[in-house]
Scaffold this motif. Sequence first.
Motif, PDB file in Angstrom:
ATOM      1  N   ASN A  44      60.330  57.096 -39.810  1.00 30.26           N
ATOM      2  CA  ASN A  44      59.901  55.739 -39.491  1.00 30.26           C
ATOM      3  C   ASN A  44      59.399  55.645 -38.056  1.00 30.26           C
ATOM      4  OD1 ASN A  44      60.652  54.702 -41.993  1.00 30.26           O
ATOM      5  ND2 ASN A  44      62.685  54.154 -41.308  1.00 30.26           N
ATOM      6  N   LEU A  45      58.373  54.830 -37.866  1.00 31.88           N
ATOM      7  CA  LEU A  45      57.865  54.516 -36.527  1.00 31.88           C
ATOM      8  C   LEU A  45      57.730  53.017 -36.397  1.00 31.88           C
ATOM      9  CD1 LEU A  45      54.881  57.010 -35.970  1.00 31.88           C
ATOM     10  CD2 LEU A  45      57.179  57.144 -34.980  1.00 31.88           C
ATOM     11  N   ASP A  46      57.993  52.497 -35.210  1.00 29.90           N
ATOM     12  CA  ASP A  46      57.710  51.089 -34.962  1.00 29.90           C
ATOM     13  C   ASP A  46      56.219  50.948 -34.653  1.00 29.90           C
ATOM     14  OD1 ASP A  46      57.285  51.711 -32.215  1.00 29.90           O
ATOM     15  OD2 ASP A  46      59.345  51.251 -31.724  1.00 29.90           O
ATOM     16  N   PRO A  47      55.670  49.747 -34.797  1.00 32.04           N
ATOM     17  CA  PRO A  47      54.228  49.572 -34.583  1.00 32.04           C
ATOM     18  C   PRO A  47      53.721  50.019 -33.202  1.00 32.04           C
ATOM     19  CG  PRO A  47      55.067  47.724 -35.826  1.00 32.04           C
ATOM     20  CD  PRO A  47      56.268  48.532 -35.390  1.00 32.04           C
ATOM     21  N   PRO A  48      54.416  49.736 -32.086  1.00 28.57           N
ATOM     22  CA  PRO A  48      53.875  50.203 -30.807  1.00 28.57           C
ATOM     23  C   PRO A  48      53.757  51.732 -30.730  1.00 28.57           C
ATOM     24  CG  PRO A  48      55.529  48.508 -30.423  1.00 28.57           C
ATOM     25  CD  PRO A  48      55.594  48.871 -31.886  1.00 28.57           C
ATOM     26  N   THR A  49      54.734  52.430 -31.263  1.00 26.81           N
ATOM     27  CA  THR A  49      54.677  53.897 -31.251  1.00 26.81           C
ATOM     28  C   THR A  49      53.572  54.395 -32.174  1.00 26.81           C
ATOM     29  OG1 THR A  49      57.058  53.967 -30.801  1.00 26.81           O
ATOM     30  CG2 THR A  49      56.034  56.001 -31.582  1.00 26.81           C
ATOM     31  N   ALA A  50      53.447  53.783 -33.346  1.00 26.63           N
ATOM     32  CA  ALA A  50      52.371  54.167 -34.272  1.00 26.63           C
ATOM     33  C   ALA A  50      51.010  53.945 -33.620  1.00 26.63           C
ATOM     34  CB  ALA A  50      52.481  53.380 -35.574  1.00 26.63           C
ATOM     35  N   HIS A  51      50.851  52.821 -32.928  1.00 22.92           N
ATOM     36  CA  HIS A  51      49.580  52.533 -32.246  1.00 22.92           C
ATOM     37  C   HIS A  51      49.278  53.593 -31.199  1.00 22.92           C
ATOM     38  CE1 HIS A  51      47.160  50.531 -29.036  1.00 22.92           C
ATOM     39  NE2 HIS A  51      46.390  50.361 -30.094  1.00 22.92           N
ATOM     40  N   GLN A  52      50.270  53.919 -30.385  1.00 23.17           N
ATOM     41  CA  GLN A  52      50.058  54.899 -29.314  1.00 23.17           C
ATOM     42  C   GLN A  52      49.714  56.275 -29.881  1.00 23.17           C
ATOM     43  OE1 GLN A  52      53.254  56.844 -27.765  1.00 23.17           O
ATOM     44  NE2 GLN A  52      52.099  57.757 -26.093  1.00 23.17           N
ATOM     45  N   LEU A  53      50.437  56.700 -30.911  1.00 22.40           N
ATOM     46  CA  LEU A  53      50.171  58.010 -31.506  1.00 22.40           C
ATOM     47  C   LEU A  53      48.827  58.055 -32.220  1.00 22.40           C
ATOM     48  CD1 LEU A  53      53.744  58.873 -32.867  1.00 22.40           C
ATOM     49  CD2 LEU A  53      52.600  59.823 -30.841  1.00 22.40           C
ATOM     50  N   ALA A  54      48.435  56.968 -32.859  1.00 24.02           N
ATOM     51  CA  ALA A  54      47.114  56.921 -33.503  1.00 24.02           C
ATOM     52  C   ALA A  54      46.009  56.929 -32.450  1.00 24.02           C
ATOM     53  CB  ALA A  54      47.003  55.688 -34.397  1.00 24.02           C
ATOM     54  N   ALA A  55      46.225  56.227 -31.351  1.00 23.31           N
ATOM     55  CA  ALA A  55      45.212  56.166 -30.281  1.00 23.31           C
ATOM     56  C   ALA A  55      44.977  57.529 -29.648  1.00 23.31           C
ATOM     57  CB  ALA A  55      45.644  55.155 -29.211  1.00 23.31           C
ATOM     58  N   THR A  56      46.023  58.356 -29.601  1.00 21.15           N
ATOM     59  CA  THR A  56      45.903  59.681 -28.993  1.00 21.15           C
ATOM     60  C   THR A  56      45.599  60.769 -30.024  1.00 21.15           C
ATOM     61  OG1 THR A  56      48.301  60.007 -29.121  1.00 21.15           O
ATOM     62  CG2 THR A  56      47.421  59.091 -27.063  1.00 21.15           C
ATOM     63  N   GLY A  57      45.427  60.382 -31.290  1.00 21.18           N
ATOM     64  CA  GLY A  57      45.085  61.335 -32.338  1.00 21.18           C
ATOM     65  C   GLY A  57      46.245  62.187 -32.826  1.00 21.18           C
ATOM     66  N   LYS A  58      47.465  61.796 -32.490  1.00 19.18           N
ATOM     67  CA  LYS A  58      48.628  62.581 -32.906  1.00 19.18           C
ATOM     68  C   LYS A  58      49.063  62.274 -34.332  1.00 19.18           C
ATOM     69  CE  LYS A  58      50.166  63.408 -28.261  1.00 19.18           C
ATOM     70  NZ  LYS A  58      51.089  63.048 -27.195  1.00 19.18           N
ATOM     71  N   ILE A  59      48.640  61.129 -34.871  1.00 21.96           N
ATOM     72  CA  ILE A  59      48.867  60.797 -36.276  1.00 21.96           C
ATOM     73  C   ILE A  59      47.584  60.191 -36.834  1.00 21.96           C
ATOM     74  CG2 ILE A  59      51.352  60.362 -36.015  1.00 21.96           C
ATOM     75  CD1 ILE A  59      50.690  57.315 -36.221  1.00 21.96           C
ATOM     76  N   THR A  60      47.459  60.241 -38.135  1.00 25.65           N
ATOM     77  CA  THR A  60      46.420  59.488 -38.834  1.00 25.65           C
ATOM     78  C   THR A  60      47.117  58.274 -39.418  1.00 25.65           C
ATOM     79  OG1 THR A  60      45.179  61.483 -39.354  1.00 25.65           O
ATOM     80  CG2 THR A  60      44.728  59.537 -40.700  1.00 25.65           C
ATOM     81  N   LEU A  61      46.735  57.100 -38.935  1.00 23.53           N
ATOM     82  CA  LEU A  61      47.333  55.844 -39.381  1.00 23.53           C
ATOM     83  C   LEU A  61      46.434  55.218 -40.436  1.00 23.53           C
ATOM     84  CD1 LEU A  61      49.481  53.589 -39.060  1.00 23.53           C
ATOM     85  CD2 LEU A  61      48.061  52.677 -37.203  1.00 23.53           C
ATOM     86  N   VAL A  62      47.016  54.855 -41.581  1.00 23.56           N
ATOM     87  CA  VAL A  62      46.238  54.305 -42.686  1.00 23.56           C
ATOM     88  C   VAL A  62      46.833  52.971 -43.111  1.00 23.56           C
ATOM     89  CG1 VAL A  62      45.390  54.694 -45.033  1.00 23.56           C
ATOM     90  CG2 VAL A  62      45.635  56.629 -43.468  1.00 23.56           C
ATOM     91  N   ASP A  63      46.004  51.935 -43.090  1.00 24.64           N
ATOM     92  CA  ASP A  63      46.374  50.607 -43.578  1.00 24.64           C
ATOM     93  C   ASP A  63      46.045  50.587 -45.066  1.00 24.64           C
ATOM     94  OD1 ASP A  63      46.558  47.900 -44.286  1.00 24.64           O
ATOM     95  OD2 ASP A  63      45.759  47.214 -42.371  1.00 24.64           O
ATOM     96  N   ILE A  64      47.083  50.528 -45.896  1.00 25.85           N
ATOM     97  CA  ILE A  64      46.898  50.677 -47.345  1.00 25.85           C
ATOM     98  C   ILE A  64      46.801  49.346 -48.083  1.00 25.85           C
ATOM     99  CG2 ILE A  64      47.995  52.940 -47.382  1.00 25.85           C
ATOM    100  CD1 ILE A  64      50.510  51.558 -48.552  1.00 25.85           C
ATOM    101  N   ARG A  65      46.640  48.247 -47.333  1.00 24.39           N
ATOM    102  CA  ARG A  65      46.562  46.927 -47.975  1.00 24.39           C
ATOM    103  C   ARG A  65      45.203  46.740 -48.649  1.00 24.39           C
ATOM    104  NH1 ARG A  65      47.255  42.833 -43.591  1.00 24.39           N
ATOM    105  NH2 ARG A  65      45.998  44.341 -42.468  1.00 24.39           N
ATOM    106  N   ARG A  66      45.041  45.593 -49.254  1.00 28.67           N
ATOM    107  CA  ARG A  66      43.800  45.245 -49.966  1.00 28.67           C
ATOM    108  C   ARG A  66      42.738  44.720 -48.987  1.00 28.67           C
ATOM    109  NH1 ARG A  66      47.719  42.164 -52.462  1.00 28.67           N
ATOM    110  NH2 ARG A  66      46.631  40.359 -51.639  1.00 28.67           N
ATOM    111  N   PRO A  67      41.477  44.794 -49.367  1.00 23.58           N
ATOM    112  CA  PRO A  67      40.411  44.261 -48.517  1.00 23.58           C
ATOM    113  C   PRO A  67      40.584  42.782 -48.162  1.00 23.58           C
ATOM    114  CG  PRO A  67      39.461  45.700 -50.167  1.00 23.58           C
ATOM    115  CD  PRO A  67      40.928  45.543 -50.516  1.00 23.58           C
ATOM    116  N   ASP A  68      41.095  41.956 -49.082  1.00 20.04           N
ATOM    117  CA  ASP A  68      41.287  40.548 -48.740  1.00 20.04           C
ATOM    118  C   ASP A  68      42.367  40.385 -47.664  1.00 20.04           C
ATOM    119  OD1 ASP A  68      43.048  41.272 -51.095  1.00 20.04           O
ATOM    120  OD2 ASP A  68      43.842  39.266 -50.710  1.00 20.04           O
ATOM    121  N   GLU A  69      43.339  41.277 -47.623  1.00 15.22           N
ATOM    122  CA  GLU A  69      44.365  41.226 -46.579  1.00 15.22           C
ATOM    123  C   GLU A  69      43.776  41.638 -45.232  1.00 15.22           C
ATOM    124  OE1 GLU A  69      48.580  42.328 -48.285  1.00 15.22           O
ATOM    125  OE2 GLU A  69      47.061  43.667 -49.165  1.00 15.22           O
ATOM    126  N   TRP A  70      42.935  42.663 -45.233  1.00 16.69           N
ATOM    127  CA  TRP A  70      42.285  43.066 -43.982  1.00 16.69           C
ATOM    128  C   TRP A  70      41.419  41.924 -43.452  1.00 16.69           C
ATOM    129  CZ3 TRP A  70      40.037  47.695 -47.025  1.00 16.69           C
ATOM    130  CH2 TRP A  70      41.025  48.659 -47.255  1.00 16.69           C
TER     131      TRP A  70
END
Length: 157
Positions: A44-70
């Motif tokens: 598990n990651l909290d959102p700030p950590t996920a954001h930081q790791l995605a910004a630095t390319g250390k993880i691939t972050l995927v938003d799996i919601r529906r297009p209407d949610e985006w």
Amino acid sequence: MASPLTRRAVLTGGVAALGTGTFFAAGGQNLFYSLITEASAAENLDPPTAHQLAATGKITLVDIRRPDEWAKTGSGEHAHRLDLRRDDFIAELDKLLDGDRSAPLALICARGVRSARENNKLIAAGFTNVIDVPEGMLGNKRGPGWIKRGLPLNLAK
């Protein structure tokens, strides 16, 4: 015999009392989401950590919601948008990871229900480094979520 109006009033009151009781029984959280949320075998990651790791390319972050949610909320900055309901969902994940199912992959949804379930499915499918962002975009009992934390959003449609 009670009149239809009396029965309706009693039923309405009972439903309201049940709803209030389950809200407080869950510590002020939505018990519905507590009941349907599957335990995730993923890290598990909290959102700030996920954001930081995605910004630095250390993880691939995927938003799996529906297009209407985006469209309603945007998605997290640096998150790839990939609708979980797509028939080619796993194939598209493989493309995002260049076929490396051991690469760090973090999923986020609205409140952590879909991401927990899907992470478990991905582990069963051979992905070995899956990560859950269980607060989701909107928050739940685990925390306020991406949006309420004030993290950057991608609002492009």
